[in-house]
Enzyme design. Structure first.
Site, PDB file in Angstrom:
ATOM      1  N   GLY A 237       0.771  -1.237   0.000  1.00  0.00           N
ATOM      2  CA  GLY A 237       0.000   0.000   0.000  1.00  0.00           C
ATOM      3  C   GLY A 237       0.797   1.279   0.000  1.00  0.00           C
ATOM      4  O   GLY A 237       0.198   2.364  -0.074  1.00  0.00           O
ATOM      5  N   ARG A 278       2.741  -1.452  -5.983  1.00  0.00           N
ATOM      6  CA  ARG A 278       2.870  -0.180  -6.699  1.00  0.00           C
ATOM      7  C   ARG A 278       4.224   0.508  -6.481  1.00  0.00           C
ATOM      8  O   ARG A 278       4.817   1.033  -7.413  1.00  0.00           O
ATOM      9  CB  ARG A 278       1.746   0.744  -6.218  1.00  0.00           C
ATOM     10  CG  ARG A 278       1.662   2.063  -6.938  1.00  0.00           C
ATOM     11  CD  ARG A 278       0.655   2.965  -6.226  1.00  0.00           C
ATOM     12  NE  ARG A 278      -0.590   2.289  -5.933  1.00  0.00           N
ATOM     13  CZ  ARG A 278      -1.616   2.179  -6.781  1.00  0.00           C
ATOM     14  NH1 ARG A 278      -1.538   2.734  -7.965  1.00  0.00           N
ATOM     15  NH2 ARG A 278      -2.718   1.545  -6.433  1.00  0.00           N
ATOM     16  N   CYS A 343     -15.622   2.878 -27.023  1.00  0.00           N
ATOM     17  CA  CYS A 343     -16.949   3.498 -27.102  1.00  0.00           C
ATOM     18  C   CYS A 343     -17.555   3.699 -25.716  1.00  0.00           C
ATOM     19  O   CYS A 343     -18.564   3.086 -25.356  1.00  0.00           O
ATOM     20  CB  CYS A 343     -17.856   2.650 -27.977  1.00  0.00           C
ATOM     21  SG  CYS A 343     -17.192   2.551 -29.632  1.00  0.00           S
ATOM     22  N   GLU A 344     -16.892   4.500 -24.920  1.00  0.00           N
ATOM     23  CA  GLU A 344     -17.356   4.873 -23.580  1.00  0.00           C
ATOM     24  C   GLU A 344     -16.882   6.292 -23.340  1.00  0.00           C
ATOM     25  O   GLU A 344     -15.727   6.623 -23.652  1.00  0.00           O
ATOM     26  CB  GLU A 344     -16.692   3.993 -22.489  1.00  0.00           C
ATOM     27  CG  GLU A 344     -16.927   2.520 -22.592  1.00  0.00           C
ATOM     28  CD  GLU A 344     -18.309   2.089 -22.124  1.00  0.00           C
ATOM     29  OE1 GLU A 344     -18.938   2.844 -21.359  1.00  0.00           O
ATOM     30  OE2 GLU A 344     -18.752   1.010 -22.543  1.00  0.00           O
TER      31      GLU A 344
HETATM   32  C1  LIG Z   1      -3.635  -8.103  -0.008  1.00  0.00           C
HETATM   33  C2  LIG Z   1      -2.844  -7.117  -0.778  1.00  0.00           C
HETATM   34  N1  LIG Z   1      -1.537  -6.986  -0.517  1.00  0.00           N
HETATM   35  C3  LIG Z   1      -0.778  -6.107  -1.196  1.00  0.00           C
HETATM   36  C4  LIG Z   1      -1.300  -5.309  -2.196  1.00  0.00           C
HETATM   37  C5  LIG Z   1      -0.398  -4.363  -2.924  1.00  0.00           C
HETATM   38  O1  LIG Z   1      -0.745  -3.056  -2.768  1.00  0.00           O
HETATM   39  P1  LIG Z   1       0.153  -1.889  -3.381  1.00  0.00           P
HETATM   40  O2  LIG Z   1       0.339  -2.212  -4.821  1.00  0.00           O
HETATM   41  O3  LIG Z   1      -0.609  -0.664  -3.173  1.00  0.00           O
HETATM   42  O4  LIG Z   1       1.459  -1.931  -2.634  1.00  0.00           O
HETATM   43  C6  LIG Z   1      -2.659  -5.390  -2.484  1.00  0.00           C
HETATM   44  C7  LIG Z   1      -3.255  -4.528  -3.518  1.00  0.00           C
HETATM   45  O5  LIG Z   1      -4.388  -4.495  -3.808  1.00  0.00           O
HETATM   46  C8  LIG Z   1      -3.450  -6.331  -1.770  1.00  0.00           C
HETATM   47  O6  LIG Z   1      -4.753  -6.463  -2.024  1.00  0.00           O
END
Ligand SMILES: Cc1ncc(COP(=O)(O)O)c(C=O)c1O
Length: 391
Positions: A237, A278, A343-344
């Site tokens: 996250g 991410r 087409c949106e």
């Molecule tokens: C259970 C779980 N762990 C890790 C992640 C990775 O999150 P991020 O890409 O934001 O680090 C996610 C993303 O949806 C997730 O659902």
């Protein structure tokens, strides 16, 4: 990225992106493996003694996976498809943490056959299902409980996962029942971990800190019942900036995140795990697309490109604003809506955006598209999927 001789170059080795468009057929995702290695090293260094399980939903490209495996990562997966892809690309079952709210009987059976390192359980019925299947198979499943601490991390509602009204994880009030269930399947379920994932694009940590405090208490209480409980998985996250490139600031935020995590969890004296996606991949990729038409109406000027929401859905789904740069630097700018062929009306990359004044045939790079780009792509409108190139 930077312009050298007015042409856009990517990554530490300064790859000229234009050189990749010589035989251009359709949109191309370009991933820079050096950059991914750099980010993995920075994260490993900040999160000392934490085992990293790359959340492969962010980008399951085989070369990306091999690169991260070689760098020392495990894999966080959410389906049997991802388990198979991980195994095909060098990961072993002992490298895999299996998360996700909807694991089917078939998926659980296959995961147990493989003796996956850890299954993160998201509901009481799932725990019971795993217990029954493991019992039938004569297996002992290594279980982590994904707990939902009901915390708001102030991100886009579609990527928040740690609130009571989200489908993810289990409320803390459910713990007594979880203990009962774990004990009734004592021969088939082994509680090894507690897991947490509050959502994505976390750039400040007040809520996260509070979540760690809440779960620490639960961890300590559970450990009194189950001495096998030795892992705390604090999820992924960690966010990145999409509106600017400021890697120094992102590294400072990483340090803050690491300090909060490590100082909070050190008293547990257990193994720590993380599941980033991410932060490792976001900046490592761009989507190259070609301008097809510049269409003027009485209201707006649309730059219509050959990539669409089917290739990169983040702007349509999360109102994400990716930087968009021309491969050839331009001296003039204009205000445009940059849209795809789908087409949106939600098929756009930017609205009323001041960007370089482009014309038919020019190439644009949609930046920071390395995470949740190709992995969320579809062939809607029977458009072909984009190509992928690793450099
Ligand atoms: C259970 C779980 N762990 C890790 C992640 C990775 O999150 P991020 O890409 O934001 O680090 C996610 C993303 O949806 C997730 O659902």
């Amino acid at each position: 990225m930077e312009y050298i001789n007015n042409e856009l170059h990517l990554g530490p080795k300064k790859k000229n992106l234009k050189s990749l468009t010589a035989n251009y057929m359709r949109p191309i995702y370009v991933y820079d493996l050096d950059f991914i290695r750099m980010r993995f090293a920075a994260m490993s260094q900040a999160l000392k003694n934490v085992r990293i399980f790359y959340a492969m939903k962010a980008n399951p490209n085989p070369e990306v996976l091999r690169c991260l495996k070689e760098a020392g990562s495990g894999a966080d997966v959410v389906s049997l498809g991802e388990i198979k892809r991980a195994l095909e690309n060098g990961f072993s079952p002992a490298d895999i943490v299996y998360s996700g709210v909807g694991k089917t009987r078939h998926e659980i059976t296959e995961a147990l056959k493989l003796d996956i390192y850890q299954i993160n359980v998201e509901s009481l019925p799932e725990l019971e299902r795993i217990g029954q299947i493991a019992k039938e198979m004569g297996k002992k499943a290594a279980i982590a409980l994904r707990l939902n601490p009901d915390i708001d991390i102030k991100t886009h509602p579609y990527i928040a996962t740690g609130l009571r009204d989200n489908k993810f994880g289990m409320e803390l009030s459910l713990v007594p029942e979880l203990i009962r269930c774990l004990k009734s399947y004592a021969g088939s379920l082994e509680l090894v971990g507690v897991s947490l994932h509050l959502g994505s694009q976390m750039l400040e940590f007040e809520g996260y800190k509070e979540a760690l405090e809440r779960l620490k208490k639960v961890f300590i209480a559970l450990q009194k019942e189950f001495s096998s409980l030795q892992r705390f998985d604090f999820g992924g996250g960690l966010g990145i900036y999409y509106d600017r490139l400021d890697l120094a600031k992102e590294e400072a935020i990483l340090k803050e995140y690491a300090e909060i995590t490590l100082s909070s969890l050190q008293e547990l004296n257990c193994d720590l795990q993380s599941e980033p996606g991410r932060w490792l991949l976001g900046h490592a990729g761009v989507l190259l697309t070609q301008v097809q038409y510049v269409k003027k109406t009485s209201e707006k000027t649309f730059v219509i490109v050959d990539a669409g929401m089917n290739h990169l859905i983040r702007p349509s789904l999360y109102e994400a604003e990716h930087l968009i740069l021309p491969l050839d630097k331009k001296s003039e700018e204009g205000v445009f809506d940059i849209v795809g062929p789908i087409c949106e009306s939600s098929d756009f990359f930017a609205k009323d955006r001041k960007i370089a004044k482009v014309k038919e045939g020019d190439f644009l790079a949609v930046m920071d598209a390395g995470a949740y780009g190709y992995s969320m792509a579809s062939s809607y409108n029977l458009q072909e999927l984009p190509l992928e190139i690793c450099i």
